[in-house]
Design an enzyme around this catalytic site. Structure first.
Site, mmCIF file in Angstrom:
data_model
loop_
_atom_site.group_PDB
_atom_site.id
_atom_site.type_symbol
_atom_site.label_atom_id
_atom_site.label_comp_id
_atom_site.label_asym_id
_atom_site.label_seq_id
_atom_site.Cartn_x
_atom_site.Cartn_y
_atom_site.Cartn_z
ATOM 1 N N ASN A 57 0.820 -1.201 0.000
ATOM 2 C CA ASN A 57 0.000 0.000 0.000
ATOM 3 C C ASN A 57 0.862 1.262 0.000
ATOM 4 O O ASN A 57 2.091 1.189 0.085
ATOM 5 C CB ASN A 57 -0.954 0.008 1.203
ATOM 6 C CG ASN A 57 -0.224 0.126 2.535
ATOM 7 O OD1 ASN A 57 0.967 0.439 2.589
ATOM 8 N ND2 ASN A 57 -0.934 -0.134 3.603
ATOM 9 N N SER A 349 10.790 -0.220 3.754
ATOM 10 C CA SER A 349 9.344 -0.490 3.759
ATOM 11 C C SER A 349 8.585 0.262 2.694
ATOM 12 O O SER A 349 7.365 0.140 2.611
ATOM 13 C CB SER A 349 8.758 -0.012 5.090
ATOM 14 O OG SER A 349 8.938 -0.962 6.057
ATOM 15 N N GLN A 353 5.673 2.784 -2.537
ATOM 16 C CA GLN A 353 5.080 4.117 -2.345
ATOM 17 C C GLN A 353 6.051 5.231 -2.726
ATOM 18 O O GLN A 353 5.649 6.372 -2.921
ATOM 19 C CB GLN A 353 4.576 4.292 -0.921
ATOM 20 C CG GLN A 353 5.637 4.397 0.143
ATOM 21 C CD GLN A 353 5.082 4.108 1.532
ATOM 22 O OE1 GLN A 353 4.039 3.483 1.688
ATOM 23 N NE2 GLN A 353 5.768 4.565 2.555
HETATM 24 P P1 FAD Z 1 14.124 -5.426 -4.965
HETATM 25 O O1 FAD Z 1 12.700 -5.654 -5.232
HETATM 26 O O2 FAD Z 1 14.759 -6.237 -3.883
HETATM 27 O O3 FAD Z 1 14.885 -5.694 -6.332
HETATM 28 C C1 FAD Z 1 16.299 -5.732 -6.409
HETATM 29 C C2 FAD Z 1 16.690 -6.170 -7.801
HETATM 30 O O4 FAD Z 1 18.113 -6.162 -7.898
HETATM 31 C C3 FAD Z 1 16.252 -7.592 -8.127
HETATM 32 O O5 FAD Z 1 15.907 -7.708 -9.495
HETATM 33 C C4 FAD Z 1 17.529 -8.391 -7.853
HETATM 34 O O6 FAD Z 1 17.583 -9.619 -8.559
HETATM 35 C C5 FAD Z 1 18.556 -7.419 -8.389
HETATM 36 N N1 FAD Z 1 19.910 -7.670 -7.909
HETATM 37 C C6 FAD Z 1 20.372 -7.594 -6.643
HETATM 38 N N2 FAD Z 1 21.682 -7.913 -6.604
HETATM 39 C C7 FAD Z 1 22.053 -8.198 -7.874
HETATM 40 C C8 FAD Z 1 23.270 -8.618 -8.483
HETATM 41 N N3 FAD Z 1 24.389 -8.786 -7.775
HETATM 42 N N4 FAD Z 1 23.282 -8.848 -9.823
HETATM 43 C C9 FAD Z 1 22.164 -8.683 -10.561
HETATM 44 N N5 FAD Z 1 20.977 -8.275 -10.022
HETATM 45 C C10 FAD Z 1 20.928 -8.047 -8.703
HETATM 46 N N6 FAD Z 1 6.675 -1.132 0.131
HETATM 47 C C11 FAD Z 1 5.657 -0.251 -0.032
HETATM 48 O O7 FAD Z 1 5.853 0.804 -0.628
HETATM 49 N N7 FAD Z 1 4.399 -0.525 0.464
HETATM 50 C C12 FAD Z 1 4.124 -1.659 1.153
HETATM 51 O O8 FAD Z 1 3.003 -1.864 1.607
HETATM 52 C C13 FAD Z 1 5.178 -2.584 1.356
HETATM 53 N N8 FAD Z 1 4.954 -3.722 2.062
HETATM 54 C C14 FAD Z 1 5.958 -4.613 2.232
HETATM 55 C C15 FAD Z 1 5.701 -5.782 2.931
HETATM 56 C C16 FAD Z 1 6.695 -6.736 3.080
HETATM 57 C C17 FAD Z 1 6.415 -7.976 3.858
HETATM 58 C C18 FAD Z 1 7.955 -6.517 2.475
HETATM 59 C C19 FAD Z 1 9.031 -7.566 2.570
HETATM 60 C C20 FAD Z 1 8.225 -5.352 1.783
HETATM 61 C C21 FAD Z 1 7.234 -4.372 1.680
HETATM 62 N N9 FAD Z 1 7.469 -3.165 1.027
HETATM 63 C C22 FAD Z 1 6.454 -2.279 0.820
HETATM 64 C C23 FAD Z 1 8.837 -2.783 0.616
HETATM 65 C C24 FAD Z 1 9.089 -3.041 -0.846
HETATM 66 O O9 FAD Z 1 8.795 -4.368 -1.155
HETATM 67 C C25 FAD Z 1 10.534 -2.734 -1.175
HETATM 68 O O10 FAD Z 1 10.916 -1.469 -0.674
HETATM 69 C C26 FAD Z 1 10.743 -2.733 -2.682
HETATM 70 O O11 FAD Z 1 10.283 -3.929 -3.231
HETATM 71 C C27 FAD Z 1 12.220 -2.546 -3.018
HETATM 72 O O12 FAD Z 1 12.334 -2.573 -4.404
HETATM 73 P P2 FAD Z 1 13.760 -2.563 -5.093
HETATM 74 O O13 FAD Z 1 13.498 -2.557 -6.557
HETATM 75 O O14 FAD Z 1 14.593 -1.497 -4.488
HETATM 76 O O15 FAD Z 1 14.461 -3.922 -4.622
HETATM 77 N N1 FLA Z 2 5.030 -0.836 4.099
HETATM 78 C C1 FLA Z 2 4.444 -2.018 4.628
HETATM 79 C C2 FLA Z 2 5.523 -2.955 5.127
HETATM 80 O O1 FLA Z 2 6.672 -2.655 4.945
HETATM 81 C C3 FLA Z 2 3.389 -1.688 5.643
HETATM 82 O O2 FLA Z 2 5.239 -4.005 5.676
HETATM 83 F F1 FLA Z 2 2.731 -0.576 5.300
HETATM 84 F F2 FLA Z 2 2.511 -2.620 5.631
HETATM 85 F F3 FLA Z 2 3.883 -1.501 6.810
#
Ligand code: FAD
Ligand code: FLA
Length: 385
Positions: A57, A349, A353
């Protein structure tokens, strides 16, 4: 200016929500972009990246509306309106209820105006979930995280952006990936990978373990958040949240936030705690007349948030690559090259967003690197999601 002798201007390393959103805005700004990552959006069950596991969310955790993170959140909130209008099965604006044990003045929240007003209620006048004494009622977005990143990938492919699977051990390798060719700018969107990627090795980057339970609950329509102790160290009041997924009857129940815990193994005692706490907030999670044990569980999940002490890193770094790009069996063509890297990782987190605001910053920093004016952003040109 980008070199015309190269096939691509920018290599985005990472195919989570940050890399994909950045790639789309870069394409829209006129750059020739390729994406490379070890985990791809199709890998919906990979615990190697965070994005498929998000709740998901828009619920800002920022206190100060003038912080860079709050600005990213605000831009994303504004842009999600369009996503919700065009893709309601991916993103939807619904009612949110935040419950509190003590009064939190609605006007003290920086996003009060942004979200169209936050209504403050007490249990004397409103049936607050779980019987909590105070709550805020407002409207915000829910996103179907795994489908949303697939959607971003499909948009990129439709614009002829290659998304290739590769695992790099050093950042320098990204400047000449065999199937992509040489580039002079890399966007480092590797999330937690930035802790161990040679050439980045950020000691501030660490995982924050998040356990959730995915359930089927067609009657639960509101996003309810009891996150007073979220990211804090108050064990007494553990967080609980209920986030419906748009376009289906699935609901994500959370959750935990445990820094420096790398385990992706669900803890079933914790799962029971989550189910009970969420049922206390929303009895409609269970079939009519049922208790918390009757909630239909689809799966127990753990995702590792890419957290970072001090918050996300979004910045341009100029560097020289050379010797580290030399791999066994490959010509040493890239020796001593001036290059740039736009870092965009450590969103913890908030990756979804913050994603569309972060993508705009990535474009601005890319323009800065190539000496282009930033008017594309000022004129409001962004990827059509
Ligand atoms: P990631 O999704 O981790 O992607 C990283 C990328 O880099 C991947 O493709 C990976 O394969 C690649 N990579 C890494 N190292 C290498 C390497 N050495 N070589 C090649 N590729 C590599 N966020 C919200 O905004 N709202 C929410 O409600 C929310 N709820 C969440 C609930 C849970 C339980 C969790 C776990 C997370 C939540 N989040 C939420 C946070 C959110 O999921 C992350 O902040 C977001 O997905 C991060 O995205 P990213 O693209 O930075 O990293
Ligand atoms: N951002 C989500 C998370 O990291 C929450 O779990 F909103 F649900 F808290």
């Amino acid at each position: 200016m980008p070199s015309q002798s190269q096939k691509y201007d920018v290599l985005v390393l990472g195919a989570g929500v940050i890399g994909l959103s950045s790639a789309l805005d870069l394409v829209e700004a006129g750059y020739r972009v390729a994406v490379a990552a070890k985990d791809l959006p199709e890998d919906s069950f990979s615990t190697g990246f965070a994005s498929p596991w998000a709740g998901c969310n828009w619920h800002t955790f920022e206190d100060d509306g003038s912080s860079p993170a709050a600005k990213r959140d605000a831009r994303t909130y504004a842009r999600l309106a369009k996503v919700a209008a065009t893709h309601p099965h991916l993103c939807k604006r619904i009612e949110f209820v935040d419950v509190f044990s003590t009064r939190v003045p609605a006007e003290s929240r920086w996003n009060n105006d942004l979200v169209g007003g936050i209504c403050e209620v007490t249990r004397d006048t409103y049936p607050i979930p779980g019987g909590h004494p105070h709550a805020h009622i407002w409207n915000s977005y829910i996103i179907h995280a795994p489908k949303y990143i697939l959607h971003l990938a499909s948009l990129l492919r439709s614009k002829n952006v290659p998304i290739v699977r590769t695992r790099l051990s050093s950042l320098d390798e990204a400047y000449d990936i065999p199937s992509i060719g040489p580039v002079s700018l890399v966007v480092n969107a590797t999330g937690l990978g930035s802790f161990s990627l040679i050439g980045v090795e950020d000691p501030k980057a660490h995982p924050a373990r998040g356990q959730t339970v995915l359930v089927r609950a067609p009657r639960a329509k509101r996003c309810i958040m009891n996150t007073e102790s979220f990211m804090g160290d108050d064990d007494a009041a553990k967080p609980a949240y209920i986030i419906p997924r748009p376009g289906c009857d699935e609901v994500v129940l959370g959750g935990t936030y445990i820094p420096n815990n790398h385990s992706s193994l669900p803890d079933l005692v914790e799962a029971d705690r989550i189910l009970q706490a969420c049922f206390d907030l929303e009895p409609l999670l269970a079939p009519q007349g049922g208790g918390w044990r009757d909630i239909e569980v689809i799966s127990h999940n753990v995702g590792l948030r890419p957290a970072r002490d001090g918050g996300a890193r979004v910045e341009l770094e100029k560097k020289v690559v050379g010797s580290a790009t030399r791999r066994v069996g490959r010509p040493n063509s890239a020796d001593k090259k001036q290059v740039g890297v736009v870092h965009a990782y450590g969103f913890g987190s908030a990756g979804f967003q913050a994603s569309l605001g972060a993508a705009e910053e990535v474009v601005q920093l890319t323009n800065e690197y190539f000496g282009k004016p930033n008017n594309a952003i000022l004129q409001g040109r962004q990827a059509k999601l």
